[in-house]
Design a protein around this motif. Structure first.
Motif, PDB file in Angstrom:
ATOM      1  N   ASP A 182       0.832  -1.202   0.000  1.00 22.86           N
ATOM      2  CA  ASP A 182       0.000   0.000   0.000  1.00 22.86           C
ATOM      3  C   ASP A 182       0.871   1.258   0.000  1.00 22.86           C
ATOM      4  N   ARG A 183       1.911   1.248   0.809  1.00 21.76           N
ATOM      5  CA  ARG A 183       2.822   2.397   0.865  1.00 21.76           C
ATOM      6  C   ARG A 183       3.528   2.571  -0.489  1.00 21.76           C
ATOM      7  N   ALA A 184       4.018   1.483  -1.049  1.00 21.44           N
ATOM      8  CA  ALA A 184       4.726   1.557  -2.329  1.00 21.44           C
ATOM      9  C   ALA A 184       3.825   2.102  -3.422  1.00 21.44           C
ATOM     10  N   LEU A 185       2.565   1.678  -3.423  1.00 22.08           N
ATOM     11  CA  LEU A 185       1.623   2.133  -4.445  1.00 22.08           C
ATOM     12  C   LEU A 185       1.345   3.629  -4.297  1.00 22.08           C
ATOM     13  N   GLN A 186       1.204   4.087  -3.066  1.00 25.93           N
ATOM     14  CA  GLN A 186       0.994   5.511  -2.831  1.00 25.93           C
ATOM     15  C   GLN A 186       2.184   6.327  -3.340  1.00 25.93           C
ATOM     16  N   GLU A 187       3.392   5.861  -3.042  1.00 26.07           N
ATOM     17  CA  GLU A 187       4.590   6.589  -3.463  1.00 26.07           C
ATOM     18  C   GLU A 187       4.761   6.532  -4.979  1.00 26.07           C
ATOM     19  N   PHE A 188       4.415   5.389  -5.574  1.00 26.16           N
ATOM     20  CA  PHE A 188       4.508   5.259  -7.027  1.00 26.16           C
ATOM     21  C   PHE A 188       3.542   6.224  -7.713  1.00 26.16           C
ATOM     22  N   ASN A 189       2.306   6.240  -7.247  1.00 28.49           N
ATOM     23  CA  ASN A 189       1.312   7.128  -7.844  1.00 28.49           C
ATOM     24  C   ASN A 189       1.707   8.589  -7.697  1.00 28.49           C
ATOM     25  N   ALA A 190       2.289   8.944  -6.567  1.00 27.74           N
ATOM     26  CA  ALA A 190       2.706  10.330  -6.343  1.00 27.74           C
ATOM     27  C   ALA A 190       3.876  10.721  -7.234  1.00 27.74           C
ATOM     28  N   ALA A 191       4.724   9.752  -7.556  1.00 29.49           N
ATOM     29  CA  ALA A 191       5.928  10.050  -8.341  1.00 29.49           C
ATOM     30  C   ALA A 191       5.685  10.069  -9.849  1.00 29.49           C
ATOM     31  N   MET A 192       4.659   9.348 -10.299  1.00 27.80           N
ATOM     32  CA  MET A 192       4.427   9.265 -11.739  1.00 27.80           C
ATOM     33  C   MET A 192       3.863  10.575 -12.286  1.00 27.80           C
ATOM     34  N   PRO A 193       4.355  11.010 -13.457  1.00 21.40           N
ATOM     35  CA  PRO A 193       3.861  12.258 -14.053  1.00 21.40           C
ATOM     36  C   PRO A 193       2.489  12.062 -14.696  1.00 21.40           C
ATOM     37  N   THR A 194       1.871  13.166 -15.034  1.00 24.05           N
ATOM     38  CA  THR A 194       0.596  13.150 -15.739  1.00 24.05           C
ATOM     39  C   THR A 194       0.855  13.414 -17.220  1.00 24.05           C
ATOM     40  N   ILE A 195       0.177  12.668 -18.071  1.00 27.06           N
ATOM     41  CA  ILE A 195       0.300  12.893 -19.513  1.00 27.06           C
ATOM     42  C   ILE A 195      -0.528  14.124 -19.858  1.00 27.06           C
ATOM     43  N   VAL A 196       0.134  15.170 -20.316  1.00 26.60           N
ATOM     44  CA  VAL A 196      -0.544  16.446 -20.571  1.00 26.60           C
ATOM     45  C   VAL A 196      -1.099  16.491 -21.999  1.00 26.60           C
ATOM     46  N   ASP A 197      -1.961  17.473 -22.243  1.00 29.88           N
ATOM     47  CA  ASP A 197      -2.644  17.580 -23.531  1.00 29.88           C
ATOM     48  C   ASP A 197      -1.686  17.868 -24.684  1.00 29.88           C
TER      49      ASP A 197
END
Length: 248
Positions: free
Chosen positions: A74-89
């Motif tokens: 759960d911790r790893a998933l939270q940190e992964f999601n926070a670190a991944m960028p967003t694909i912009v338009d």
């Protein structure tokens, strides 16, 4: 007169009392220990020793190693999601490229996260998380806005994701097994002239080479561009036919 006996040795270090450590501290310690001994070799007694606790203090919060690993995931998933960028338009293909390299770099820098989210047989939480789905929806909306159909957008997104994960798995497996190959010792110039020449020239014969990753990402993006051009061409043809029918 009898002299008092001198004290010898050192005073034994007292363990922390039960309840003096938080769940977060235990999880942090588990990540540190797993990075040293691997997730598979991590044990509750080993963790208790590292944290200067009695093992019952660990079991007080986590009834089993599986429960601890679930919390770590759960911790790893939270940190992964926070670190991944967003694909912009703007420039969807640049966004996909950045996304692929970010995923590779995150798992390279966090091997325990790679173990938890990819390497474990039951590591499917990476795709079954609300935040992950929200990020997926955001990426798909950018691709659909660029002109992809919904199914082509999903295929394009997952082609990048699967490729980046595969590289992470391959690199991690090689590190865990400490597998190395001396190609100069097994390539015969007489029967393998092309391969031997590449080895002699110092070319990396390695499935995890950065060059191979670069080529793979660009190939996937090029394919996506072709799919998008074909989709737009089909739509223009359909619009043209509809306009012609309306003019009759």
């Amino acid at each position: 007169m009898t002299q008092p006996a001198k004290k010898t040795g050192t005073t034994a270090k007292k363990r922390r009392v039960r309840g003096s450590i938080s769940i977060d501290e235990i999880i942090n310690g588990a990540f540190t220990l797993a990075s040293e001994v691997t997730l598979e070799n991590l044990s509750m007694p080993m963790l208790a020793k590292k944290l200067d606790l009695g093992v019952t203090s660990i079991y007080w919060h986590f009834r089993s190693k599986d429960a601890l690993i679930a919390a770590m995931t759960d911790r790893a998933l939270q940190e992964f999601n926070a670190a991944m960028p967003t694909i912009v338009d703007e420039k969807w293909y640049s966004g996909l490229r950045t996304y692929a390299y970010a995923m590779r770099d995150i798992f390279r820098a966090n091997p325990v996260m790679c173990d938890l989210l990819i390497m474990r047989p039951s590591a499917n939480g990476i795709d079954n998380d609300r935040v992950t789905c929200e990020r997926l929806e955001s990426a798909l909306s950018v691709l659909v806005e660029a002109g992809f159909t919904a199914d082509d957008a999903l295929d394009t997104y997952y082609s990048i994701v699967v490729f980046a994960r595969a590289l992470a798995m391959t690199e991690r497996t090689r590190h865990l097994t400490e597998a190395t190959v001396d190609y100069s010792a097994i390539t015969d110039p007489g029967t393998m002239p092309i391969l031997s020449e590449l080895v002699n020239d110092g070319y990396p014969i390695d499935t995890t080479a950065d060059r191979s990753f670069d080529i793979g990402v660009e190939a996937l993006i090029d394919r996506a561009k072709r799919v998008l051009r074909a989709t737009k061409g089909t739509r223009r043809s359909a619009d043209g036919s509809a306009a012609a029918r309306s003019a009759r």
